[in-house]
Design a protein around this motif. Structure first.
Motif, PDB file in Angstrom:
ATOM      1  N   LEU A   5       0.818  -1.199   0.000  1.00 58.90           N
ATOM      2  CA  LEU A   5       0.000   0.000   0.000  1.00 58.90           C
ATOM      3  C   LEU A   5       0.855   1.253   0.000  1.00 58.90           C
ATOM      4  O   LEU A   5       0.540   2.243  -0.658  1.00 58.90           O
ATOM      5  CB  LEU A   5      -0.928  -0.010   1.218  1.00 58.90           C
ATOM      6  CG  LEU A   5      -1.980  -1.122   1.203  1.00 58.90           C
ATOM      7  CD1 LEU A   5      -2.740  -1.146   2.513  1.00 58.90           C
ATOM      8  CD2 LEU A   5      -2.929  -0.947   0.037  1.00 58.90           C
TER       9      LEU A   5
ATOM     10  N   GLN B 202      -6.096   6.124   7.058  1.00 53.45           N
ATOM     11  CA  GLN B 202      -5.965   5.396   5.799  1.00 53.45           C
ATOM     12  C   GLN B 202      -6.889   4.189   5.835  1.00 53.45           C
ATOM     13  O   GLN B 202      -6.824   3.373   6.750  1.00 53.45           O
ATOM     14  CB  GLN B 202      -4.520   4.943   5.610  1.00 53.45           C
ATOM     15  CG  GLN B 202      -4.311   4.102   4.347  1.00 53.45           C
ATOM     16  CD  GLN B 202      -2.839   3.824   4.112  1.00 53.45           C
ATOM     17  OE1 GLN B 202      -2.024   4.735   4.026  1.00 53.45           O
ATOM     18  NE2 GLN B 202      -2.487   2.548   4.007  1.00 53.45           N
TER      19      GLN B 202
ATOM     20  N   ASN C  48      -7.850   0.861   3.967  1.00 53.67           N
ATOM     21  CA  ASN C  48      -7.240  -0.060   3.020  1.00 53.67           C
ATOM     22  C   ASN C  48      -8.286  -0.929   2.336  1.00 53.67           C
ATOM     23  O   ASN C  48      -9.403  -1.108   2.834  1.00 53.67           O
ATOM     24  CB  ASN C  48      -6.216  -0.940   3.746  1.00 53.67           C
ATOM     25  CG  ASN C  48      -5.163  -0.100   4.455  1.00 53.67           C
ATOM     26  OD1 ASN C  48      -4.620   0.841   3.881  1.00 53.67           O
ATOM     27  ND2 ASN C  48      -4.887  -0.420   5.702  1.00 53.67           N
ATOM     28  N   ASP C  49      -7.902  -1.473   1.198  1.00 60.34           N
ATOM     29  CA  ASP C  49      -8.821  -2.243   0.368  1.00 60.34           C
ATOM     30  C   ASP C  49      -9.332  -3.496   1.075  1.00 60.34           C
ATOM     31  O   ASP C  49     -10.415  -3.979   0.787  1.00 60.34           O
ATOM     32  CB  ASP C  49      -8.119  -2.631  -0.943  1.00 60.34           C
ATOM     33  CG  ASP C  49      -9.104  -2.960  -2.054  1.00 60.34           C
ATOM     34  OD1 ASP C  49     -10.037  -2.164  -2.262  1.00 60.34           O
ATOM     35  OD2 ASP C  49      -8.947  -4.010  -2.698  1.00 60.34           O
TER      36      ASP C  49
ATOM     37  N   THR D  59      -7.021   2.446  -2.049  1.00 58.04           N
ATOM     38  CA  THR D  59      -6.687   2.903  -0.706  1.00 58.04           C
ATOM     39  C   THR D  59      -7.082   4.368  -0.593  1.00 58.04           C
ATOM     40  O   THR D  59      -6.753   5.174  -1.466  1.00 58.04           O
ATOM     41  CB  THR D  59      -5.170   2.767  -0.438  1.00 58.04           C
ATOM     42  OG1 THR D  59      -4.784   1.403  -0.634  1.00 58.04           O
ATOM     43  CG2 THR D  59      -4.828   3.184   0.984  1.00 58.04           C
TER      44      THR D  59
END
Length: 197
Positions: A4, A44, A46-47, A169
């Protein structure tokens, strides 16, 4: 996590006021040129559904630091013409990339001119924010980044990284603090100079 972070480099909303349509690239350029130092917390997403938090430090021109909170502890430092990723969980040495080959260079340039930046490939309005899309024109397979600017007043609020594998992301900025004095050690590409928050 390293993937990432690399995605951020190779491709680099919270409360947003209602915008009155798409903000011109020239206005966004003037806004970015007016920034000197900025600090902001970030989250953040994340996927894979996980999330992490940290602190962003920006010192224009040319310097930026993403400092992830524990237990992650990673840092991404832009300075001296390079972007260096430090991942304390990896047994590998820090990864380094030329700053001018990353979208971070768009907002860290001494003189930002989004209308002339060859990495800018899109300029749209999503109903809430003006979106500036950037990617490396020589390596579109690396993915792209969508920078989202909300107004009024105009501010960079978030960005979405789409990597070459189809993952996404999202980084959302908290309140921006502008004009603080930031020590040069924060942007030491050797990885030192943590903020000791």
């Amino acid at each position: 996590m390293v993937k990432l972070l690399v995605g951020l480099v190779l491709t680099v909303s919270a409360t947003s006021a209602l915008a009155q349509g798409k903000v011109p690239l020239s206005t966004i350029s003037n806004y970015l040129n007016g920034l000197t130092t900025v600090t902001a917390p970030f989250t953040q997403y994340n996927d894979d559904g996980s999330q992490s938090t940290g602190q962003l430090y920006l010192h224009r021109p040319g310097r930026m630091r993403f400092e992830y909170d524990p237990p992650n502890g990673a840092t991404v430092v832009a300075g001296s013409g390079a972007v260096v990723i430090h991942d304390p969980k990896s047994n590998q040495p820090p990864e380094s990339y030329p700053l001018k080959r990353t979208p971070l260079s768009i907002i860290l340039d001494r003189r930002v001119n989004l209308g002339q930046a060859n990495m800018v490939v899109g300029h749209s309005f999503d109903g809430k924010s003006t979106v500036v899309t950037a990617q490396d024109p020589k390596n579109p397979d690396y993915g792209r980044i969508d920078l989202k600017f909300a107004g009024k007043p105009l501010e960079l609020r978030s960005w979405v990284i789409h990597d070459g594998a189809g993952s996404q992301t999202t980084v959302v900025l908290g309140a921006l603090t502008k004009g603080q004095k930031l020590g040069s050690s924060l942007f030491n590409s050797q990885g030192g100079g943590g903020s000791n928050r």
